[in-house]
Structure formats: C-alpha cells, structure tokens
Write a protein that holds these residues in place. Structure first.
Motif, PDB file in Angstrom:
ATOM      1  N   LEU A 122       0.828  -1.318   0.000  1.00 20.16           N
ATOM      2  CA  LEU A 122      -0.013   0.105  -0.070  1.00 20.16           C
ATOM      3  C   LEU A 122       0.939   1.167  -0.066  1.00 20.16           C
ATOM      4  CD1 LEU A 122      -2.611  -0.861   2.451  1.00 20.16           C
ATOM      5  CD2 LEU A 122      -3.089  -0.641   0.016  1.00 20.16           C
ATOM      6  N   ILE A 124      -0.248   5.019   0.256  1.00 18.89           N
ATOM      7  CA  ILE A 124      -1.369   5.831   0.520  1.00 18.89           C
ATOM      8  C   ILE A 124      -1.057   7.430   0.931  1.00 18.89           C
ATOM      9  CG2 ILE A 124      -3.746   6.053   1.890  1.00 18.89           C
ATOM     10  CD1 ILE A 124      -3.254   3.499   0.254  1.00 18.89           C
ATOM     11  N   SER A 146      -2.818   5.477  -3.672  1.00 17.43           N
ATOM     12  CA  SER A 146      -4.120   6.520  -3.636  1.00 17.43           C
ATOM     13  C   SER A 146      -3.607   7.760  -3.245  1.00 17.43           C
ATOM     14  CB  SER A 146      -5.213   5.914  -2.475  1.00 17.43           C
ATOM     15  OG  SER A 146      -6.285   6.879  -2.555  1.00 17.43           O
ATOM     16  N   LYS A 148      -4.764  10.161  -1.613  1.00 20.07           N
ATOM     17  CA  LYS A 148      -5.862  10.173  -0.723  1.00 20.07           C
ATOM     18  C   LYS A 148      -6.263  11.544   0.138  1.00 20.07           C
ATOM     19  CE  LYS A 148      -8.520   7.107   1.574  1.00 20.07           C
ATOM     20  NZ  LYS A 148      -9.450   6.453   0.985  1.00 20.07           N
ATOM     21  N   MET A 183      -8.164   3.921  -5.488  1.00 20.98           N
ATOM     22  CA  MET A 183      -6.934   3.186  -5.473  1.00 20.98           C
ATOM     23  C   MET A 183      -6.524   2.785  -6.990  1.00 20.98           C
ATOM     24  SD  MET A 183      -6.223   2.612  -2.384  1.00 20.98           S
ATOM     25  CE  MET A 183      -4.871   1.321  -2.482  1.00 20.98           C
TER      26      MET A 183
END
Length: 281
Positions: A122, A124, A146, A148, A183
C-alpha cells in the motif's frame, strides 16, 4: 553507515557505495510528526556525510505496506491551532507547519545523491508525496496507490500536486486520480508515468531490482552522476536556453575532474571494467 539508523528508519549498505533506507514505524509506517521530521533529517544528514555514498534505495521494512500516509492523530493536531488566536495568525501557524513537512518530505530531491524508490504494498496519501520526490521509482506488481488527501477534505499539499504535472505526460489520468482519490494499480502507475518499471512479485523482488540499478549507477563517475541530477532538476524548472547556460557553467568546472580522463582511457582500452573513480568528497 548503519549508525545512522534511527527510531523509525533502518539503514544498511547492501553493496559498496549504496545505502538501503527502510521506513520502519509499526504497524503501517503512518507518519507522525516525529517520523516525518526524522525522515527529513536523515536525508539531510546523508547529504552532508563525508562517506562515499553514491546511491540511496528507499523502501519499507514491512512487506505489505510502503506507508499508510499521515498518522490520523497527527493530522487532527495539525489542523487545530489555538482557537483564541485570530484567523490571520492561525493561518500563519498552519502555513509554517505545512512548509515544515514539505521541506522534510522533499529532502530526497535536495539530496545530491540519486534516490531510487522501491515501492510495494500500500502507498497511501503521503506515500505519493514521498516517492514523487525521488529520482527513480520502481514498483512491485503488488503495489497499490491512492492520492488520499481529497477523501480527507483537503487538496494534497506536500508534493503530489506539484510533482505529478512535471512527472507525467498523462494529465487526464493524473487529474482523475487526484479528483477521485481512488486506488490504482502499479500498472496504472506505469501508464501515468509515476513509475518507470513494474517488477513481478513483492517487496524482496522490487528491492532487488532497485539495488541492481543502484549498483550500476554507483559504478559511474560520482561527479557526472551528481551533476546530471542537478542539471535535470534545473531543466525541469527553467527554459532550455537557461538550462544550457547553467550547464555550460556547471561543466566548465566538472570537465576539469580526473573522471573524464579515466573514462576516456577506459573506453580507448576497451576495458570491460569501469574505472575506479575517486570519492566525491
């Protein structure tokens, strides 16, 4: 080298002239204020060391996550200054805090040494800011990303929106990802231009690939490599004419290094081994 390891950053040297920096804050590398300050200080300290460091690989100690982004508790504290202070003064304090984290997270760009991000798991929010400030980005096939900030109620303000238009030629996809915070895969990241290579597998595979690239770069003239980084950064933010003039001044000094003579002699001799260049410092 390993003495520079700190509370949240592990540093090792997998090969000569190459450092591996691993983000190491349990459980998911969420960036508290202490962590991002430590991150910026580490890169600035490495830049100032007399050691013959020529390339840095940045990764995570945790196989399933590069970073989960900003620590939520830190974000709450970040956005709530003293309410008794008037708006202008609150804004001044918040701006100072934003500039501080920007300065820390963009430290790899200030570093004269090339920084290769070996990305996996991940990535993020702040993770996009972090990798955007690196020179080269390799992603494992298991990486997912992402931008975010939009889902947190604000525009990304630590580097993503500043870097992406410079990094990518796909403005439409960049804006889609920034506006939706959805994502996206390592394949889309490559399509975007955010990463230059997708490596099959996970953390170990992408760190190995990045380390091989680092070894290759580390075998080159450190004068030429650091000069190339500096000139590329200058070219990004200046016109062609301005960069050519800057390059002429830069290389009027760099051409006097012994590295050029060594490289020419090795080429004429058709040597299969690169010259042994002197340390930069």
């Amino acid at each position: 080298m390993t003495t520079l390891s700190s509370k949240y950053i592990k540093i090792t040297s997998p090969s000569p002239h190459v450092l591996l920096l691993e983000l190491n804050r349990q459980p998911v590398n969420a960036f508290s204020t202490e962590f991002w300050k430590e991150y910026g200080r580490t890169f600035d300290a490495l830049s100032a060391l007399p050691d013959d460091i020529r390339v840095i690989v940045l990764s995570s100690a945790f196989p399933k996550v590069f970073t989960a982004g900003i620590d939520f508790q830190g974000l709450v504290n970040f956005s709530t200054p003293d309410r008794d202070t008037d708006p202008a003064r609150r804004a001044h304090l918040i701006r100072t805090d934003i500039l501080s984290i920007q300065h820390a997270i963009t430290a790899p760009e200030r570093c004269p040494i090339p920084v290769i991000a070996a990305i996996h798991g991940l990535v993020i929010g702040l993770g996009i800011d972090i990798i955007s400030a690196c020179d080269v980005r390799y992603a494992a096939s298991d990486a997912s990303f992402s931008i975010k900030a939009l889902d947190m109620g604000l525009a990304a303000d630590v580097g993503t929106l500043a870097y992406l238009p410079k990094i990518t030629g796909n403005q439409s996809l960049a804006r889609e990802l920034a506006y939706t915070a959805r994502m996206f895969s390592s394949g889309e990241a490559q399509t975007l231009g955010l990463v230059s290579r997708v490596v099959g597998g996970g953390r170990d595979a992408v760190v190995a690939a990045a380390s091989e690239l680092a070894k290759d770069i580390a075998s080159k003239s450190p004068v030429a490599v650091t000069g190339t980084k500096r000139l590329l950064l200058h070219a990004r933010d200046h016109s062609v004419a301005e960069n050519l003039e800057y390059t002429a001044v830069w290389n009027s000094v760099a051409l006097q290094a012994t590295d050029l003579q060594q490289s020419v002699k090795a080429g004429m001799a058709k040597s299969k081994q690169p010259p042994e260049f002197l340390p930069l410092k």
